[in-house]
Design a protein around this motif. Structure first.
Motif, short mmCIF file in Angstrom:
data_model
loop_
_atom_site.label_atom_id
_atom_site.label_comp_id
_atom_site.label_asym_id
_atom_site.label_seq_id
_atom_site.Cartn_x
_atom_site.Cartn_y
_atom_site.Cartn_z
N THR A 45 -7.86 -0.15 -5.92
CA THR A 45 -8.41 0.48 -4.72
C THR A 45 -8.93 1.89 -4.95
O THR A 45 -9.45 2.51 -4.03
N GLY A 46 -8.79 2.41 -6.17
CA GLY A 46 -9.28 3.76 -6.46
C GLY A 46 -8.29 4.85 -6.13
O GLY A 46 -8.62 6.04 -6.25
N LEU A 47 -7.07 4.50 -5.73
CA LEU A 47 -6.04 5.53 -5.54
C LEU A 47 -5.69 6.16 -6.87
O LEU A 47 -5.26 7.32 -6.94
N ILE A 48 -5.85 5.40 -7.94
CA ILE A 48 -5.64 5.88 -9.30
C ILE A 48 -6.90 5.58 -10.10
O ILE A 48 -7.46 4.48 -10.00
N ARG A 104 0.55 9.35 -6.23
CA ARG A 104 0.98 10.75 -6.20
C ARG A 104 1.89 11.05 -7.39
O ARG A 104 1.83 12.14 -7.99
N TRP A 105 2.76 10.11 -7.71
CA TRP A 105 3.69 10.27 -8.83
C TRP A 105 2.94 10.37 -10.15
O TRP A 105 3.39 11.06 -11.08
N ALA A 106 1.78 9.74 -10.26
CA ALA A 106 1.03 9.71 -11.51
C ALA A 106 0.41 11.06 -11.86
O ALA A 106 0.05 11.29 -13.03
N GLY A 107 0.25 11.95 -10.87
CA GLY A 107 -0.44 13.20 -11.12
C GLY A 107 0.38 14.20 -11.92
O GLY A 107 1.62 14.11 -11.97
N PRO A 108 -0.28 15.16 -12.59
CA PRO A 108 -1.75 15.30 -12.62
C PRO A 108 -2.41 14.28 -13.55
O PRO A 108 -3.57 13.96 -13.40
N ALA A 152 2.27 -2.72 -7.34
CA ALA A 152 1.81 -1.54 -6.59
C ALA A 152 0.87 -0.69 -7.44
O ALA A 152 -0.15 -0.17 -6.94
N TRP A 153 1.20 -0.54 -8.73
CA TRP A 153 0.33 0.23 -9.62
C TRP A 153 -1.05 -0.42 -9.74
O TRP A 153 -2.08 0.25 -9.68
N LEU A 200 0.83 -1.20 0.00
CA LEU A 200 0.00 0.00 0.00
C LEU A 200 0.87 1.25 0.00
O LEU A 200 0.53 2.25 -0.66
N ALA A 201 1.99 1.24 0.72
CA ALA A 201 2.88 2.40 0.74
C ALA A 201 3.38 2.71 -0.66
O ALA A 201 3.42 3.88 -1.09
N ARG A 202 3.75 1.68 -1.41
CA ARG A 202 4.20 1.90 -2.78
C ARG A 202 3.05 2.37 -3.67
O ARG A 202 3.25 3.25 -4.53
N ALA A 203 1.87 1.82 -3.46
CA ALA A 203 0.72 2.22 -4.27
C ALA A 203 0.40 3.70 -4.07
O ALA A 203 0.09 4.43 -5.02
#
Length: 505
Positions: A85-88, A37-41, A78-79, A29-32
């Motif tokens: 999970t909807g983080l991305i 955050r890295w994927a933004g914007p 992680a991706w 989860l920490a990597r995800a």
């Protein structure tokens, strides 16, 4: 029906804040979160929302895994968790765009869609601990499903000339595999609940596999059973390796040298220290760690309990009874392990004043039903945690037939003055009640055997009076004393007394 649902011993859970911190520090989860955050914007993605090859390498670098040969694999996992999970959030191309991509209009890296940070990422920092745990639970469920799936290589091997997968050739039943893994996690959970003081002790993988496979009435495992255990261990080794990054378990994998030595029949080598020798449930401690060791983490206990609750299993946690009445508490405590029972009682008492708690407990302890002796035992144990402020409530029941003896014991243990001497009738009634409670709680235990011997030694004429005691369990208690006392003459006296008590009734 609710009454038919299985019930487990209660577990002690960490606070949601502590569990949320554990979830956020779990590697996967920490990597995800870092990749979200890295994927933004926004970031271009290939079909299915996966990272393009250049971005996958960049993601591994971002996670500090650029020099690790497995780095891209860890980044991809992680991706995928972040997406699941909807983080991305992934915006797939419209049908027309898909057709254009199929015609070769996709960019040179194969990107066909766009990934952006999802709403769940905001909850990681701005939400409650429960929000974080819900995200972790969603990710845990997806990883658990993947762990129960067959190896990708096995699937590829079964792709026919027509491009279809021959499922009949894959030795995999999705329901059976999921049930087996759930059963293993359930066994780990039960061991944690029953032996909380040793909850940090890892369990050997052979013991877990054998507990699921070896029939209870089998004294010596057959060759077929040993082979099945070996196969299960190999499978569990892969599954626990997948689950450990979620924070569910702490796992020491099977020694790679042993896996390489698994023979053609699917058996681990039976060396002198092999746990697959004559007793897979009791392996040699010096070598057992080579065969894998696993334990549930506190976060894992939370996760498995959540799955059990969803499945309709009664999986209580310490503190569930804090807002319930005393009658519910006293009915439940005898079935709890000792440490859990004490913690449950302490949390129940914390919500009440000592005097009010004592009165409620004493009222619930009365009765002549078969469960009443156990309730009174639980009442006595709970009252032992209450301070001197409960004294007035105990003095109020000194003349009560059910509670007078219990009250005198409490007052004496707390060194209270002016404790009246009990009558002989009350002493015998309390003795019968205590033995009845012990019988209900533990059966013919060694402790009860010693108690019986001590009672008879203190009073040579015990049975002359005991059969007259006006207690519903008198005959049952005297029969038990006849079974438990080692002296044949004394045992015979106990049985005669039991007959008299039953005739009197």
């Amino acid at each position: 029906m609710p009454g038919d649902r299985p019930t487990l011993p209660p577990v002690r859970l960490r606070s949601e804040a502590e569990l949320a911190r554990d979830a956020l520090s779990a590697p996967l989860l920490a990597r995800a979160v870092r990749l979200a955050r890295w994927a933004g914007p926004q970031r271009p993605v290939a079909a299915g929302g996966v990272l393009t090859e250049p971005d996958l390498r960049a993601a591994a670098e971002h996670l500090g895994l650029g020099t690790d040969e497995d780095g891209p694999g860890y980044a991809a996992e992680a991706w995928q968790l972040a997406v699941d999970t909807g983080l991305i959030e992934v915006q797939e191309p419209a049908p027309a765009a898909e057709a254009a991509a199929a015609d070769g209009d996709a960019d040179e890296d194969g990107a066909t869609g766009i990934a952006t940070p999802g709403e769940e990422l905001r909850l990681i920092t701005e939400g409650s601990p429960r929000d974080v745990l819900d995200i972790w639970l969603g990710g845990f469920e997806t990883v658990l499903a993947d762990a129960a799936a067959p190896d990708l290589a096995e699937i590829v091997d079964q792709i026919g000339d027509d491009g279809e997968i021959d499922l009949d050739e894959i030795d995999w039943n999705p329901e059976e595999e999921a049930e087996f893994l759930d059963g293993v996690l359930g066994n780990l959970y039960l061991l944690t609940a029953l032996d909380e003081e040793d909850a940090g002790r890892a369990v050997p993988l052979p013991a877990l596999a054998a507990a699921m496979i070896v029939p209870e009435d089998m004294e010596e495992p057959t060759d077929d059973i040993l082979e099945e255990i070996s196969e299960a261990m190999v499978r569990l080794d892969d599954q626990f390796r997948m689950l450990e990054p979620t924070g569910l378990v702490e796992y020491q994998p099977v020694d790679e040298a042993l896996i390489e030595e698994v023979d053609g029949e699917g058996r681990f080598p039976e060396t002198a220290g092999s746990p697959l020798g004559s007793d897979p449930l009791g392996p040699d401690e010096d070598d057992v760690s080579r065969y894998g060791m696993v334990r549930l983490t506190p976060l894992g206990v939370f996760g498995v309990r959540n799955r059990m609750l969803d499945a309709g299993i009664d999986a209580p946690a310490v503190g569930d009874l804090a807002d319930k009445g005393a009658e519910v508490l006293l009915d439940a405590l005898p079935g709890h392990p000792e440490t859990a029972a004490r913690a449950e009682a302490e949390q129940w008492l914390a919500r009440r004043t000592p005097d009010a708690a004592a009165r409620e407990l004493l009222a619930a302890a009365r009765g002549d039903d078969t469960s009443a002796p156990l309730r009174r035992l639980a009442c006595q144990q709970t009252l032992s945690l209450v301070g001197g402020a409960a004294e007035p409530a105990l003095r109020e029941v000194l003349d009560d037939r059910h509670l007078g003896g219990l009250a005198r014991v409490w007052l004496a243990e707390h060194a209270m003055p002016d404790v009246p001497e009990p009558s002989e009738e009350m002493v015998f009634w309390l003795t019968v009640d205590t033995i009845a409670a012990q019988l209900a709680a533990e059966g013919d235990s060694a402790e009860l055997r010693e108690l019986v011997r001590g009672l008879v030694e203190q009073s040579g004429s015990f049975f002359d009076s005991a059969w007259r005691v006006d207690h519903p369990a008198t005959a049952e208690v005297l029969e038990a004393m006849g079974r438990l006392h080692p002296d044949k003459k004394t045992a015979k006296e106990a049985r005669k007394a039991a007959f008299k008590a039953r005739s009197r009734a």
